[in-house]
Design a protein around this motif. Structure first.
Motif, PDB file in Angstrom:
ATOM      1  N   ILE A   3       0.831  -1.201   0.000  1.00 20.01           N
ATOM      2  CA  ILE A   3       0.000   0.000   0.000  1.00 20.01           C
ATOM      3  C   ILE A   3       0.874   1.264   0.000  1.00 20.01           C
ATOM      4  O   ILE A   3       0.491   2.280  -0.562  1.00 20.01           O
ATOM      5  N   ALA A   6       1.526   2.426  -3.507  1.00 21.57           N
ATOM      6  CA  ALA A   6       0.379   3.122  -4.087  1.00 21.57           C
ATOM      7  C   ALA A   6       0.245   4.530  -3.510  1.00 21.57           C
ATOM      8  O   ALA A   6      -0.055   5.486  -4.235  1.00 21.57           O
ATOM      9  N   TYR A  44      -7.643   1.544  -2.096  1.00 16.87           N
ATOM     10  CA  TYR A  44      -6.775   0.374  -1.967  1.00 16.87           C
ATOM     11  C   TYR A  44      -7.274  -0.535  -0.842  1.00 16.87           C
ATOM     12  O   TYR A  44      -7.363  -1.753  -1.004  1.00 16.87           O
ATOM     13  N   GLN A  48      -8.774  -4.296  -1.169  1.00 13.74           N
ATOM     14  CA  GLN A  48      -8.113  -5.402  -0.470  1.00 13.74           C
ATOM     15  C   GLN A  48      -9.127  -6.188   0.361  1.00 13.74           C
ATOM     16  O   GLN A  48      -9.104  -7.407   0.381  1.00 13.74           O
ATOM     17  N   GLU A  54      -2.605  -8.030  -4.385  1.00 15.18           N
ATOM     18  CA  GLU A  54      -1.623  -7.044  -4.854  1.00 15.18           C
ATOM     19  C   GLU A  54      -1.163  -7.296  -6.280  1.00 15.18           C
ATOM     20  O   GLU A  54      -0.693  -6.396  -6.955  1.00 15.18           O
ATOM     21  N   LEU A  59      -6.204  -3.281  -8.987  1.00 12.93           N
ATOM     22  CA  LEU A  59      -6.022  -2.688  -7.662  1.00 12.93           C
ATOM     23  C   LEU A  59      -5.190  -1.416  -7.771  1.00 12.93           C
ATOM     24  O   LEU A  59      -5.525  -0.383  -7.179  1.00 12.93           O
ATOM     25  N   TRP A  60      -4.136  -1.483  -8.544  1.00  9.95           N
ATOM     26  CA  TRP A  60      -3.231  -0.345  -8.699  1.00  9.95           C
ATOM     27  C   TRP A  60      -3.851   0.753  -9.548  1.00  9.95           C
ATOM     28  O   TRP A  60      -3.752   1.940  -9.218  1.00  9.95           O
ATOM     29  N   SER A  63      -6.768   2.360  -7.449  1.00  9.97           N
ATOM     30  CA  SER A  63      -6.351   3.149  -6.289  1.00  9.97           C
ATOM     31  C   SER A  63      -5.605   4.415  -6.712  1.00  9.97           C
ATOM     32  O   SER A  63      -5.934   5.519  -6.243  1.00  9.97           O
TER      33      SER A  63
END
Length: 95
Positions: A3, A6, A44, A48, A54, A59-60, A63
């Motif tokens: 995290i 990010a 994020y 999760q 990850e 997700l990336w 976020s």
């Protein structure tokens, strides 16, 4: 621990977004990066908790991209509100 990557990316890109957006003189330099970082952390974390790992690119993208989108909208709103408030104050003072 991922995290942090990010959040660092969202904060750094938030600084760049601050300088790319108009009316920089109407807001502090930390407003845009702070909103981008907080939004990226929330997105994020929620993703999760939803079970996205990850290793998933979404997700990336969600976020960091979502954080920048929300920061851009918030920054534009804050700048417009401040410009309007300043205009009203100048009229009230006769400047």
């Amino acid at each position: 621990m991922y995290i942090l990557l990010a959040l660092i990316a969202a904060c750094a890109l938030g600084v760049a977004l601050h300088f790319l957006m108009p009316r920089r003189d109407l807001r502090g330099i930390t407003v845009t990066p702070a909103v981008a970082t907080a939004a990226a952390a929330a997105i994020y974390t929620i993703m999760q908790w939803a079970g996205i790992g990850e290793g998933n690119v979404w997700l990336w993208v969600a976020s960091i991209g979502g954080g920048l989108l929300l920061a851009g909208l918030a920054t534009a709103g804050i700048s417009a509100q401040r410009a309007h408030h300043d205009r009203v104050q100048k009229q009230a003072l006769g400047i």
